[in-house]
Design a protein around this motif. Structure first.
Motif, short mmCIF file in Angstrom:
data_model
loop_
_atom_site.label_atom_id
_atom_site.label_comp_id
_atom_site.label_asym_id
_atom_site.label_seq_id
_atom_site.Cartn_x
_atom_site.Cartn_y
_atom_site.Cartn_z
N LEU A 36 29.92 30.62 37.49
CA LEU A 36 29.20 31.87 37.69
C LEU A 36 28.48 32.31 36.42
O LEU A 36 27.37 32.87 36.48
CB LEU A 36 30.18 32.97 38.15
CG LEU A 36 30.81 32.78 39.53
CD1 LEU A 36 31.81 33.90 39.80
CD2 LEU A 36 29.75 32.74 40.62
N TYR A 40 24.67 33.08 36.76
CA TYR A 40 24.29 34.49 36.84
C TYR A 40 24.52 35.27 35.55
O TYR A 40 24.25 36.48 35.51
CB TYR A 40 25.07 35.18 37.97
CG TYR A 40 24.90 34.52 39.31
CD1 TYR A 40 23.74 34.71 40.07
CD2 TYR A 40 25.90 33.70 39.83
CE1 TYR A 40 23.59 34.09 41.30
CE2 TYR A 40 25.75 33.08 41.06
CZ TYR A 40 24.60 33.28 41.80
OH TYR A 40 24.45 32.67 43.01
N GLY A 44 26.85 39.16 35.73
CA GLY A 44 26.78 38.82 37.15
C GLY A 44 28.05 38.14 37.63
O GLY A 44 28.52 38.39 38.76
N ILE A 48 30.58 39.45 40.66
CA ILE A 48 30.96 38.64 41.83
C ILE A 48 32.48 38.54 41.94
O ILE A 48 33.05 38.68 43.03
CB ILE A 48 30.32 37.25 41.74
CG1 ILE A 48 28.79 37.36 41.84
CG2 ILE A 48 30.86 36.33 42.83
CD1 ILE A 48 28.06 36.06 41.63
N ALA A 51 33.81 41.77 43.18
CA ALA A 51 33.55 41.94 44.61
C ALA A 51 34.55 41.14 45.44
O ALA A 51 35.01 41.59 46.50
CB ALA A 51 32.12 41.50 44.93
#
Length: 313
Positions: A36, A40, A44, A48, A51
């Protein structure tokens, strides 16, 4: 706590499977986080991951328990009836003065009696050996904290390369995950949790001593995997021992006290191991301390094993 209320069968196996997420996370999350980050950026990637963690909220909301009324009836609680209608108001006014003068003392006596009765009916009073279980939890988590905190520095101090150190931690993660599932499977029907906990403690003492006195990469690879299996398995077994020893209706209190012991053990274990490492300038001394603490764990769990809980008459 949630699983204790909803799982009627195969609790040990389900609980152990639930805790395998720790070992799986040790293996997968660093790789996933690096992927990741490259795709990102670190901001970012954190968004994620956060989330994904937010999925815990709807999953937790989907869990339903028995209604409050049913749970109170099951535990033997009854609602207190209100005062009967049509009571003599004059009698109430005449007795109010005397009740006020006695109110403070009677309230204090009532609180003391309630606390005393609760203690006499608790597992801590009726089963004194049950208190030893929390000593096991405290000492075991000292080992847990010290071993996890100083495994990598211990390997690097011995001159093991970063690549081989990563391999060692990967072997530890695999052993940790496997042992958690194995602990649940074995205790589900084959062996008692306290017996398996005793065996795992002996295994870890032997592995740590071999790690201290055999300064070899391949030996450390094997002993680390064995220690990870022992420590990871006992993280499951510890809760199962508490659950088996505690009365079913009083497990919530026992679990809370056990988690308090976990917190103190984690703090003191990391602190003492770091202090010993600084004093002797060697992580071998730290691992010797861990072996000594695990000997104490062994003595305590032997007492728990051979002093089973007596059935109330």
């Amino acid at each position: 706590m949630i699983l204790h209320r909803v799982a009627k069968e195969n609790y040990n196996l389900l609980y152990s499977i639930g805790l395998t997420g720790y070992g799986v996370g040790m293996v997968l999350v660093p790789l996933f986080a690096e992927f990741l980050r490259q795709a990102y950026g670190w901001r970012g990637g954190l968004l994620i991951i956060s989330a994904l963690m937010a999925n815990i909220i709807p999953v937790g909301m989907a869990i339903k328990f028995e209604s409050h009324k049913n749970s109170r009836q099951r535990n033997g609680f009854q609602s207190v009836p209100s005062s009967p209608q049509g009571c003599n108001e004059g009698t109430e006014s005449n007795s109010s003065t005397s009740q006020d003068t006695k109110g403070d003392s009677s309230d204090e006596i009532g609180v003391v009696r309630t606390i005393a009765n609760s203690l006499r009916q608790s597992d801590f009073y009726m089963d004194p050996v049950f208190n030893v279980v929390f000593g096991v939890t405290f000492a075991y988590n000292m080992v847990w904290s010290g071993w996890h905190s100083f495994l990598v520095p211990h390997a690097l101090q011995r001159g093991i390369s970063v690549r081989n150190t990563i391999i060692i931690t990967f072997a530890a993660a695999i052993g940790n995950t496997f042992s958690r599932v194995a602990a649940g499977f074995l205790t589900n029907s084959l062996v008692k949790p306290v017996t398996l906990f005793l065996f795992a403690t002996i295994l870890n003492i032997a592995a740590i001593l071999c790690d201290v006195y055999f300064d070899n990469y391949y030996a450390m690879l094997v002993t680390t995997c064995i220690s990870a299996m022992s420590i990871g398995g006992r993280s499951v077994l510890n809760q199962l021992v508490v659950r088996d020893r505690a009365s079913p209706e009083k497990f919530d209190v026992a679990y809370a006290v056990d988690q308090l012991s976990v917190g103190f053990g984690l703090f003191l274990g990391g602190y003492l191991c770091g202090m010993i490492a600084d004093h002797f300038s060697s992580y071998d001394a730290t691992f010797k301390l861990l072996a000594c603490i695990d000997v104490i764990v062994l003595l305590l769990i032997v007492l728990v094993r051979y002093r089973p809980k007596s059935n109330p008459a």
